[in-house]
Scaffold this motif. Structure first.
Motif, mmCIF file in Angstrom:
data_model
loop_
_atom_site.group_PDB
_atom_site.id
_atom_site.type_symbol
_atom_site.label_atom_id
_atom_site.label_comp_id
_atom_site.label_asym_id
_atom_site.label_seq_id
_atom_site.Cartn_x
_atom_site.Cartn_y
_atom_site.Cartn_z
ATOM 1 N N ASN A 1 0.817 -1.216 0.000
ATOM 2 C CA ASN A 1 0.000 0.000 0.000
ATOM 3 C C ASN A 1 0.847 1.261 0.000
ATOM 4 N N ARG A 2 1.885 1.274 0.825
ATOM 5 C CA ARG A 2 2.760 2.455 0.873
ATOM 6 C C ARG A 2 3.496 2.633 -0.453
ATOM 7 N N LEU A 3 3.937 1.535 -1.036
ATOM 8 C CA LEU A 3 4.582 1.619 -2.353
ATOM 9 C C LEU A 3 3.599 2.145 -3.395
ATOM 10 N N GLY A 4 2.349 1.742 -3.305
ATOM 11 C CA GLY A 4 1.334 2.221 -4.239
ATOM 12 C C GLY A 4 1.152 3.729 -4.166
ATOM 13 N N VAL A 5 1.073 4.246 -2.958
ATOM 14 C CA VAL A 5 0.939 5.704 -2.780
ATOM 15 C C VAL A 5 2.194 6.410 -3.294
ATOM 16 N N LEU A 6 3.345 5.881 -2.949
ATOM 17 C CA LEU A 6 4.610 6.487 -3.380
ATOM 18 C C LEU A 6 4.725 6.484 -4.905
ATOM 19 N N ILE A 7 4.484 5.348 -5.518
ATOM 20 C CA ILE A 7 4.595 5.255 -6.976
ATOM 21 C C ILE A 7 3.564 6.151 -7.646
ATOM 22 N N GLY A 8 2.360 6.197 -7.114
ATOM 23 C CA GLY A 8 1.336 7.081 -7.674
ATOM 24 C C GLY A 8 1.782 8.537 -7.650
ATOM 25 N N HIS A 9 2.398 8.944 -6.562
ATOM 26 C CA HIS A 9 2.861 10.330 -6.467
ATOM 27 C C HIS A 9 4.097 10.583 -7.341
ATOM 28 N N LEU A 10 4.949 9.585 -7.491
ATOM 29 C CA LEU A 10 6.070 9.735 -8.427
ATOM 30 C C LEU A 10 5.556 9.895 -9.858
ATOM 31 N N LEU A 11 4.540 9.140 -10.197
ATOM 32 C CA LEU A 11 3.940 9.278 -11.528
ATOM 33 C C LEU A 11 3.336 10.667 -11.704
ATOM 34 N N TYR B 1 2.300 -0.895 -8.339
ATOM 35 C CA TYR B 1 2.192 -0.058 -9.537
ATOM 36 C C TYR B 1 0.740 0.024 -9.985
ATOM 37 N N GLN B 2 0.025 -1.082 -9.895
ATOM 38 C CA GLN B 2 -1.395 -1.071 -10.253
ATOM 39 C C GLN B 2 -2.176 -0.146 -9.315
ATOM 40 N N LEU B 3 -1.821 -0.142 -8.037
ATOM 41 C CA LEU B 3 -2.452 0.790 -7.089
ATOM 42 C C LEU B 3 -2.100 2.232 -7.444
ATOM 43 N N GLY B 4 -0.845 2.450 -7.837
ATOM 44 C CA GLY B 4 -0.419 3.782 -8.247
ATOM 45 C C GLY B 4 -1.197 4.280 -9.453
ATOM 46 N N LEU B 5 -1.463 3.388 -10.396
ATOM 47 C CA LEU B 5 -2.255 3.765 -11.573
ATOM 48 C C LEU B 5 -3.681 4.121 -11.183
ATOM 49 N N LEU B 6 -4.234 3.402 -10.221
ATOM 50 C CA LEU B 6 -5.574 3.745 -9.732
ATOM 51 C C LEU B 6 -5.577 5.132 -9.096
#
Length: 147
Positions: free
Chosen positions: A50-60, A106-111
Motif C-alpha cells: 500500500n505504501r509503495l502504491g501511494v509512493l509510486i502514484g505520487h512519483l507518476l 504499480y497497479q495501485l499507483g495507476l488507480l
C-alpha cells in the motif's frame, strides 16, 4: 477461550499473552493464535504494498504533471519513502518480496492517477518505470527539492 476470541478480541489477546508468560501452554488457544500470528505477517506485506502504491502514484504524478507539482506531493513522496524504509528495517525478511510488491503497487499507483488526476492510466507505461533504487532514493526525482 474460543468464546472470548469471538466476543472480545482484545481480552483474548491479553489472556493468551498471560498464558504464555505464565507457561500455561495447555490453556493457549493454539488454532486462533496461529491464525493471528500469520495475519500479522500478512499485514506487514500489505502495508508495504500500500505504501509503495501511494509512493509510486505520487512519483507518476510528479513526472507526468510537472506543471501541477505541489508541496503536498513532495512531502507525500518523502513520508512514504521514510515509512517504507522503516518498515523494511523493522522487517528485513520483506526485502525479497519488494519486487513483487512493486509490481502490485504499480497497479495501485495507476488507480491513484486515475482517481486524482486528469491523466489516463492506460496511456502510462504498462510496467512500473522506476527501479527499486529510484523508488527508495530520497533524492529521486532529482528536482524534488525544487518545491
Amino acid at each position: 477461550m474460543l468464546n472470548l476470541y469471538t466476543t472480545d478480541f482484545y481480552a483474548w489477546t491479553q489472556q493468551q499473552a498471560n498464558f504464555l508468560r505464565q507457561g500455561k501452554l495447555d490453556d493457549i488457544d493454539i488454532i486462533n493464535l496461529i491464525e493471528e500470528i500469520e495475519s500479522l505477517g500478512k499485514q506487514q506485506k500489505q502495508e508495504l504494498k500500500n505504501r509503495l502504491g501511494v509512493l509510486i502514484g505520487h512519483l507518476l504524478k510528479w513526472n507526468y504533471q510537472p506543471n501541477r507539482r505541489s508541496k503536498s506531493w513532495k512531502y507525500t513522496i518523502q513520508e512514504q519513502r521514510l515509512q517504507i524504509i522503516d518498515l523494511l528495517e523493522q522487517n528485513p525478511s520483506l526485502k525479497p518480496y519488494i519486487e513483487e510488491a512493486i509490481t502490485k503497487a504499480y497497479q495501485l499507483g495507476l488507480l491513484l492517477i486515475g482517481r486524482e488526476t486528469s491523466l489516463n492510466p492506460k496511456e502510462l507505461p504498462i510496467e512500473c518505470p522506476y527501479r527499486i533504487e529510484q523508488i527508495l532514493d530520497v533524492s529521486f526525482p532529482t528536482d524534488i527539492e525544487s518545491i
